[in-house]
Design a protein around this motif. Structure first.
Motif, mmCIF file in Angstrom:
data_model
loop_
_atom_site.group_PDB
_atom_site.id
_atom_site.type_symbol
_atom_site.label_atom_id
_atom_site.label_comp_id
_atom_site.label_asym_id
_atom_site.label_seq_id
_atom_site.Cartn_x
_atom_site.Cartn_y
_atom_site.Cartn_z
ATOM 1 N N ARG A 260 5.587 17.699 -16.938
ATOM 2 C CA ARG A 260 6.763 16.876 -17.193
ATOM 3 C C ARG A 260 6.651 15.488 -16.539
ATOM 4 O O ARG A 260 7.151 14.508 -17.082
ATOM 5 N N GLU A 261 5.958 15.377 -15.389
ATOM 6 C CA GLU A 261 6.007 14.142 -14.606
ATOM 7 C C GLU A 261 4.724 13.314 -14.608
ATOM 8 O O GLU A 261 4.781 12.101 -14.399
ATOM 9 N N VAL A 262 3.579 13.916 -14.814
ATOM 10 C CA VAL A 262 2.306 13.190 -14.693
ATOM 11 C C VAL A 262 2.169 12.153 -15.806
ATOM 12 O O VAL A 262 2.381 12.453 -16.979
ATOM 13 N N ASP A 263 1.813 10.927 -15.410
ATOM 14 C CA ASP A 263 1.562 9.896 -16.415
ATOM 15 C C ASP A 263 0.132 9.355 -16.365
ATOM 16 O O ASP A 263 -0.340 8.761 -17.328
ATOM 17 N N VAL A 264 -0.572 9.556 -15.267
ATOM 18 C CA VAL A 264 -1.968 9.142 -15.152
ATOM 19 C C VAL A 264 -2.757 10.278 -14.510
ATOM 20 O O VAL A 264 -2.336 10.841 -13.504
ATOM 21 N N VAL A 265 -3.894 10.605 -15.106
ATOM 22 C CA VAL A 265 -4.787 11.618 -14.548
ATOM 23 C C VAL A 265 -6.110 10.939 -14.226
ATOM 24 O O VAL A 265 -6.680 10.241 -15.071
ATOM 25 N N ILE A 266 -6.577 11.109 -13.000
ATOM 26 C CA ILE A 266 -7.880 10.596 -12.596
ATOM 27 C C ILE A 266 -8.748 11.795 -12.245
ATOM 28 O O ILE A 266 -8.443 12.539 -11.320
ATOM 29 N N ASN A 267 -9.809 11.985 -13.007
ATOM 30 C CA ASN A 267 -10.722 13.108 -12.778
ATOM 31 C C ASN A 267 -12.001 12.579 -12.148
ATOM 32 O O ASN A 267 -12.740 11.817 -12.761
ATOM 33 N N MET B 8 0.815 -1.189 0.000
ATOM 34 C CA MET B 8 0.000 0.000 0.000
ATOM 35 C C MET B 8 0.870 1.268 0.000
ATOM 36 O O MET B 8 0.527 2.237 -0.642
ATOM 37 N N ASP B 9 1.977 1.226 0.729
ATOM 38 C CA ASP B 9 2.863 2.389 0.764
ATOM 39 C C ASP B 9 3.392 2.737 -0.611
ATOM 40 O O ASP B 9 3.543 3.906 -0.953
ATOM 41 N N PHE B 10 3.680 1.704 -1.416
ATOM 42 C CA PHE B 10 4.178 1.936 -2.769
ATOM 43 C C PHE B 10 3.147 2.702 -3.590
ATOM 44 O O PHE B 10 3.471 3.672 -4.269
ATOM 45 N N VAL B 11 1.903 2.267 -3.534
ATOM 46 C CA VAL B 11 0.832 2.935 -4.284
ATOM 47 C C VAL B 11 0.667 4.375 -3.807
ATOM 48 O O VAL B 11 0.600 5.306 -4.619
ATOM 49 N N LEU B 12 0.611 4.568 -2.516
ATOM 50 C CA LEU B 12 0.452 5.922 -1.974
ATOM 51 C C LEU B 12 1.622 6.829 -2.330
ATOM 52 O O LEU B 12 1.442 8.034 -2.495
ATOM 53 N N SER B 13 2.800 6.262 -2.498
ATOM 54 C CA SER B 13 3.961 7.080 -2.866
ATOM 55 C C SER B 13 3.872 7.566 -4.304
ATOM 56 O O SER B 13 4.577 8.492 -4.698
ATOM 57 N N LYS B 14 3.017 6.943 -5.110
ATOM 58 C CA LYS B 14 2.866 7.305 -6.518
ATOM 59 C C LYS B 14 1.717 8.271 -6.776
ATOM 60 O O LYS B 14 1.552 8.757 -7.886
ATOM 61 N N ILE B 15 0.906 8.556 -5.767
ATOM 62 C CA ILE B 15 -0.294 9.382 -5.935
ATOM 63 C C ILE B 15 -0.083 10.754 -5.320
ATOM 64 O O ILE B 15 0.397 10.877 -4.197
ATOM 65 N N THR B 16 -0.458 11.770 -6.078
ATOM 66 C CA THR B 16 -0.457 13.131 -5.567
ATOM 67 C C THR B 16 -1.812 13.742 -5.872
ATOM 68 O O THR B 16 -2.251 13.756 -7.016
ATOM 69 N N VAL B 17 -2.476 14.218 -4.848
ATOM 70 C CA VAL B 17 -3.760 14.882 -5.029
ATOM 71 C C VAL B 17 -3.495 16.345 -5.326
ATOM 72 O O VAL B 17 -2.719 17.000 -4.637
#
Length: 82
Positions: free
Chosen positions: A33-40, A1-10
């Protein structure tokens, strides 16, 4: 879970304005430059509101998210939750 949370920025933004209300400068440039996935998952759920406001938020807002995603050089996925 920590890995997933480290990849998400709100990111807080505003669907009703260009560039989603994200100030030009370092933050916007870094995101492009850095975003690879956008969740709207933003939008208005007021079903008795004014039509022009709902259109601006829910329809044009989704378009603005798409436009932002296209500006992200690493973007691979846009998820729109309606």
């Amino acid at each position: 879970m920590d890995f997933v949370l480290s990849k998400i920025t709100v990111v807080s933004g505003n669907l009703e304005v260009p560039e989603l209300g994200i100030a030009h400068g370092e933050e916007l440039t870094r995101m492009q430059r850095e975003v690879d996935v956008v969740i709207n998952c933003a939008g208005s759920t007021t079903f008795d509101g004014r039509l022009d406001e709902s259109l601006n938020t829910n329809t044009l807002g989704a378009l603005r998210v798409l436009q932002f995603t296209k500006q992200c050089s690493k973007a691979q996925l846009l998820v729109h939750i309606s």
